[in-house]
Design an enzyme around this catalytic site. Structure first.
Site, PDB file in Angstrom:
ATOM      1  N   ASN A   1      -2.172   0.285   6.509  1.00 24.28           N
ATOM      2  CA  ASN A   1      -1.491  -0.707   7.460  1.00 24.28           C
ATOM      3  C   ASN A   1      -0.810  -2.434   6.280  1.00 24.28           C
ATOM      4  O   ASN A   1      -0.639  -2.928   6.132  1.00 24.28           O
ATOM      5  CB  ASN A   1      -2.386  -2.036   7.721  1.00 24.28           C
TER       6      ASN A   1
ATOM      7  N   ARG B   1      -1.203 -14.708   4.531  1.00 24.69           N
ATOM      8  CA  ARG B   1      -1.943 -13.382   5.392  1.00 24.69           C
ATOM      9  C   ARG B   1      -0.986 -13.729   6.871  1.00 24.69           C
ATOM     10  O   ARG B   1      -1.340 -12.955   7.822  1.00 24.69           O
ATOM     11  CB  ARG B   1      -3.024 -14.674   6.041  1.00 24.69           C
TER      12      ARG B   1
ATOM     13  N   ARG C   1       2.591  -6.420   9.030  1.00 29.30           N
ATOM     14  CA  ARG C   1       1.696  -5.395  10.088  1.00 29.30           C
ATOM     15  C   ARG C   1       2.751  -4.714  10.956  1.00 29.30           C
ATOM     16  O   ARG C   1       2.898  -3.281  11.246  1.00 29.30           O
ATOM     17  CB  ARG C   1       0.182  -5.811   9.952  1.00 29.30           C
TER      18      ARG C   1
ATOM     19  N   LYS D   1       0.739  -1.040   0.558  1.00 24.18           N
ATOM     20  CA  LYS D   1       0.660   0.583   0.193  1.00 24.18           C
ATOM     21  C   LYS D   1       0.621   1.023   0.265  1.00 24.18           C
ATOM     22  O   LYS D   1       2.687   1.077   0.424  1.00 24.18           O
ATOM     23  CB  LYS D   1      -0.598  -0.108   1.211  1.00 24.18           C
TER      24      LYS D   1
ATOM     25  N   PHE E   1     -15.738   2.981   7.352  1.00 20.83           N
ATOM     26  CA  PHE E   1     -13.919   3.879   7.056  1.00 20.83           C
ATOM     27  C   PHE E   1     -14.019   4.019   5.246  1.00 20.83           C
ATOM     28  O   PHE E   1     -12.864   4.128   4.425  1.00 20.83           O
ATOM     29  CB  PHE E   1     -13.691   2.789   6.924  1.00 20.83           C
TER      30      PHE E   1
ATOM     31  N   THR F   1      -5.503  -7.859  10.594  1.00 15.57           N
ATOM     32  CA  THR F   1      -5.396  -6.417   9.700  1.00 15.57           C
ATOM     33  C   THR F   1      -4.995  -5.020  10.840  1.00 15.57           C
ATOM     34  O   THR F   1      -3.913  -4.256  10.075  1.00 15.57           O
ATOM     35  CB  THR F   1      -7.302  -6.513   8.984  1.00 15.57           C
TER      36      THR F   1
ATOM     37  N   GLU G   1     -10.007 -10.656  -7.303  1.00 15.48           N
ATOM     38  CA  GLU G   1      -8.733 -10.076  -7.090  1.00 15.48           C
ATOM     39  C   GLU G   1      -7.468  -9.700  -8.700  1.00 15.48           C
ATOM     40  O   GLU G   1      -7.385  -8.502  -8.758  1.00 15.48           O
ATOM     41  CB  GLU G   1      -7.943  -9.881  -6.428  1.00 15.48           C
TER      42      GLU G   1
ATOM     43  N   HIS H   1      -2.062  -5.933   1.432  1.00 16.37           N
ATOM     44  CA  HIS H   1      -3.107  -6.160   1.815  1.00 16.37           C
ATOM     45  C   HIS H   1      -3.004  -7.937   0.450  1.00 16.37           C
ATOM     46  O   HIS H   1      -2.351  -7.817  -0.019  1.00 16.37           O
ATOM     47  CB  HIS H   1      -3.971  -5.794   0.167  1.00 16.37           C
TER      48      HIS H   1
ATOM     49  N   TYR I   1     -12.408  -2.308  -4.073  1.00 18.88           N
ATOM     50  CA  TYR I   1     -12.945  -2.409  -2.584  1.00 18.88           C
ATOM     51  C   TYR I   1     -14.804  -2.521  -2.167  1.00 18.88           C
ATOM     52  O   TYR I   1     -14.837  -1.940  -1.257  1.00 18.88           O
ATOM     53  CB  TYR I   1     -11.836  -1.825  -1.353  1.00 18.88           C
TER      54      TYR I   1
HETATM   55  P1  CMP Z   1      -7.256  -4.299   3.440  1.00 19.21           P
HETATM   56  O1  CMP Z   1      -7.193  -5.932   3.436  1.00 19.21           O
HETATM   57  O2  CMP Z   1      -7.127  -3.940   2.770  1.00 19.21           O
HETATM   58  O3  CMP Z   1      -8.983  -4.252   3.200  1.00 19.21           O
HETATM   59  C1  CMP Z   1      -9.996  -3.613   3.297  1.00 19.21           C
HETATM   60  C2  CMP Z   1      -9.292  -2.570   4.122  1.00 19.21           C
HETATM   61  O4  CMP Z   1      -9.474  -1.458   5.415  1.00 19.21           O
HETATM   62  C3  CMP Z   1      -8.478  -3.144   5.200  1.00 19.21           C
HETATM   63  O5  CMP Z   1      -7.307  -3.810   4.963  1.00 19.21           O
HETATM   64  C4  CMP Z   1      -7.947  -1.684   6.372  1.00 19.21           C
HETATM   65  O6  CMP Z   1      -6.501  -1.220   6.070  1.00 19.21           O
HETATM   66  C5  CMP Z   1      -9.050  -0.802   6.419  1.00 19.21           C
HETATM   67  N1  CMP Z   1      -9.951  -0.585   7.442  1.00 19.21           N
HETATM   68  C6  CMP Z   1     -10.225   0.379   8.061  1.00 19.21           C
HETATM   69  N2  CMP Z   1     -10.660   0.247   9.186  1.00 19.21           N
HETATM   70  C7  CMP Z   1     -11.189  -1.255   8.947  1.00 19.21           C
HETATM   71  C8  CMP Z   1     -12.060  -2.422   9.948  1.00 19.21           C
HETATM   72  N3  CMP Z   1     -12.535  -1.569  11.039  1.00 19.21           N
HETATM   73  N4  CMP Z   1     -12.316  -3.362   9.376  1.00 19.21           N
HETATM   74  C9  CMP Z   1     -11.728  -3.933   8.366  1.00 19.21           C
HETATM   75  N5  CMP Z   1     -10.640  -2.817   7.816  1.00 19.21           N
HETATM   76  C10 CMP Z   1     -10.646  -1.628   8.206  1.00 19.21           C
END
Ligand code: CMP
Length: 142
Positions: A113, A86, A103, A10, A58, A92, A127, A116, A50
Protein backbone atom coordinates in the site's frame (compact mmCIF):
# COMPACT_ATOMS: atom_id res chain seq x y z
CA UNK A 1 0.41 22.60 16.70
CA UNK A 2 3.77 22.12 15.01
CA UNK A 3 4.28 18.36 14.95
CA UNK A 4 6.50 15.67 13.52
CA UNK A 5 5.43 12.40 11.99
CA UNK A 6 7.25 9.37 10.64
CA UNK A 7 6.75 8.22 7.05
CA UNK A 8 7.87 5.25 4.96
CA UNK A 9 7.74 5.03 1.19
CA UNK A 10 7.39 1.26 0.91
CA UNK A 11 9.21 -1.12 -1.50
CA UNK A 12 6.34 -1.12 -4.04
CA UNK A 13 6.39 2.67 -4.42
CA UNK A 14 10.21 2.81 -4.52
CA UNK A 15 10.06 0.17 -7.30
CA UNK A 16 7.54 2.36 -9.18
CA UNK A 17 10.08 5.22 -9.10
CA UNK A 18 7.72 7.68 -7.44
CA UNK A 19 9.84 8.86 -4.48
CA UNK A 20 10.00 12.38 -5.91
CA UNK A 21 6.31 12.45 -6.78
CA UNK A 22 5.48 11.49 -3.19
CA UNK A 23 7.90 14.05 -1.72
CA UNK A 24 6.17 16.64 -3.90
CA UNK A 25 2.81 15.74 -2.28
CA UNK A 26 4.30 16.25 1.19
CA UNK A 27 5.86 19.60 0.26
CA UNK A 28 2.79 20.85 -1.59
CA UNK A 29 0.73 20.14 1.54
CA UNK A 30 3.12 22.24 3.64
CA UNK A 31 5.06 19.41 5.29
CA UNK A 32 8.84 19.78 5.50
CA UNK A 33 11.23 16.83 5.28
CA UNK A 34 13.53 17.24 8.31
CA UNK A 35 15.25 13.84 8.04
CA UNK A 36 15.44 11.27 5.26
CA UNK A 37 17.30 8.12 4.28
CA UNK A 38 17.03 5.08 2.03
CA UNK A 39 17.57 1.67 3.51
CA UNK A 40 16.85 -1.97 2.84
CA UNK A 41 15.24 -3.23 6.06
CA UNK A 42 16.51 -6.43 7.63
CA UNK A 43 13.96 -8.98 8.86
CA UNK A 44 14.82 -7.96 12.43
CA UNK A 45 14.29 -4.25 11.71
CA UNK A 46 10.92 -4.88 10.05
CA UNK A 47 9.74 -7.23 12.81
CA UNK A 48 10.78 -4.73 15.48
CA UNK A 49 9.13 -1.79 13.75
CA UNK A 50 5.84 -3.67 13.34
CA UNK A 51 6.02 -5.49 16.71
CA UNK A 52 2.50 -4.32 17.64
CA UNK A 53 1.17 -6.37 14.70
CA UNK A 54 3.13 -9.55 15.53
CA UNK A 55 0.02 -11.56 16.43
CA UNK A 56 -1.93 -10.53 13.31
CA UNK A 57 -2.40 -13.07 10.50
CA UNK A 58 -0.78 -10.72 7.97
CA UNK A 59 2.44 -10.22 9.99
CA UNK A 60 4.59 -12.68 8.01
CA UNK A 61 3.49 -11.25 4.68
CA UNK A 62 4.02 -7.71 5.98
CA UNK A 63 7.61 -8.42 7.05
CA UNK A 64 8.34 -10.25 3.82
CA UNK A 65 6.99 -7.34 1.73
CA UNK A 66 8.76 -4.65 3.76
CA UNK A 67 12.10 -6.43 3.28
CA UNK A 68 11.54 -7.13 -0.44
CA UNK A 69 13.37 -4.00 -1.58
CA UNK A 70 14.63 -0.64 -0.37
CA UNK A 71 12.39 1.84 1.41
CA UNK A 72 12.66 5.58 1.84
CA UNK A 73 12.05 6.77 5.39
CA UNK A 74 11.48 10.36 6.44
CA UNK A 75 10.45 12.63 9.26
CA UNK A 76 7.87 15.21 8.22
CA UNK A 77 7.34 18.42 10.18
CA UNK A 78 4.44 20.85 10.00
CA UNK A 79 1.14 21.96 11.48
CA UNK A 80 -0.86 18.85 12.45
CA UNK A 81 1.70 16.73 10.59
CA UNK A 82 0.30 13.38 11.80
CA UNK A 83 -3.22 14.04 10.55
CA UNK A 84 -2.08 15.86 7.43
CA UNK A 85 0.15 12.95 6.38
CA UNK A 86 -2.71 10.50 6.94
CA UNK A 87 -4.94 12.62 4.73
CA UNK A 88 -2.26 12.68 2.02
CA UNK A 89 -1.89 8.87 2.22
CA UNK A 90 -5.59 7.94 2.24
CA UNK A 91 -7.13 4.81 3.75
CA UNK A 92 -4.89 1.80 4.52
CA UNK A 93 -6.85 -0.24 1.98
CA UNK A 94 -6.40 1.46 -1.43
CA UNK A 95 -9.89 0.25 -2.43
CA UNK A 96 -11.23 2.66 0.23
CA UNK A 97 -8.77 5.51 -0.36
CA UNK A 98 -10.15 8.81 -1.64
CA UNK A 99 -9.20 9.95 -5.14
CA UNK A 100 -6.00 11.94 -5.22
CA UNK A 101 -4.45 10.24 -2.18
CA UNK A 102 -1.16 8.34 -2.34
CA UNK A 103 -2.82 4.97 -1.78
CA UNK A 104 -5.46 5.62 -4.47
CA UNK A 105 -2.77 6.66 -6.95
CA UNK A 106 0.09 4.28 -6.16
CA UNK A 107 -1.07 1.31 -4.06
CA UNK A 108 -2.16 -2.06 -5.45
CA UNK A 109 -3.56 -3.74 -2.32
CA UNK A 110 -3.83 -3.46 1.45
CA UNK A 111 -0.59 -5.45 1.69
CA UNK A 112 1.35 -3.42 -0.89
CA UNK A 113 0.00 0.00 0.00
CA UNK A 114 2.81 2.37 -1.01
CA UNK A 115 3.37 4.20 2.26
CA UNK A 116 3.22 4.17 6.04
CA UNK A 117 2.50 7.07 8.36
CA UNK A 118 2.32 7.28 12.16
CA UNK A 119 -1.23 7.13 13.52
CA UNK A 120 -0.69 9.43 16.53
CA UNK A 121 1.88 11.77 18.06
CA UNK A 122 3.00 9.08 20.54
CA UNK A 123 3.62 6.46 17.85
CA UNK A 124 5.37 9.13 15.75
CA UNK A 125 7.88 9.78 18.54
CA UNK A 126 8.52 6.05 18.96
CA UNK A 127 8.82 5.38 15.23
CA UNK A 128 11.15 8.36 14.64
CA UNK A 129 13.41 7.18 17.48
CA UNK A 130 13.40 3.63 16.06
CA UNK A 131 15.15 4.78 12.87
CA UNK A 132 16.75 8.17 13.53
CA UNK A 133 19.20 9.49 16.12
CA UNK A 134 18.35 12.97 17.43
CA UNK A 135 21.30 14.50 15.58
CA UNK A 136 19.96 13.20 12.24
CA UNK A 137 16.94 15.52 12.53
CA UNK A 138 17.45 18.86 10.85
CA UNK A 139 14.89 21.44 11.96
CA UNK A 140 14.71 24.48 9.71
CA UNK A 141 16.80 27.48 10.67
CA UNK A 142 15.59 29.66 7.80
P1 CMP B 1 0.99 0.20 7.79
O1 CMP B 1 0.47 1.57 8.07
O2 CMP B 1 2.40 0.14 7.31
O3 CMP B 1 0.85 -0.70 9.10
C1 CMP B 1 0.74 -2.11 9.04
C2 CMP B 1 0.49 -2.62 7.65
O4 CMP B 1 -0.05 -3.92 7.57
C3 CMP B 1 -0.53 -1.74 6.97
O5 CMP B 1 0.05 -0.47 6.69
C4 CMP B 1 -0.92 -2.62 5.78
O6 CMP B 1 -0.09 -2.40 4.67
C5 CMP B 1 -0.67 -4.03 6.29
N1 CMP B 1 -1.91 -4.80 6.40
C6 CMP B 1 -2.20 -5.93 5.74
N2 CMP B 1 -3.42 -6.38 6.08
C7 CMP B 1 -3.93 -5.50 6.98
C8 CMP B 1 -5.16 -5.42 7.70
N3 CMP B 1 -6.12 -6.33 7.56
N4 CMP B 1 -5.34 -4.37 8.54
C9 CMP B 1 -4.37 -3.44 8.70
N5 CMP B 1 -3.18 -3.47 8.05
C10 CMP B 1 -2.96 -4.49 7.19
Amino acid sequence: ALERTFSIIKPDAVAKNVIGAIYNRFETAGLRIVASKMLHLSKEQAEGFYAEHSARPFFGALVSFMTSGPVMIQVLEGENAVRKNREIMGATNPAEALAGTLRADYAASIDENACHGSDAAESAAREIAYFFADEELCPRTR
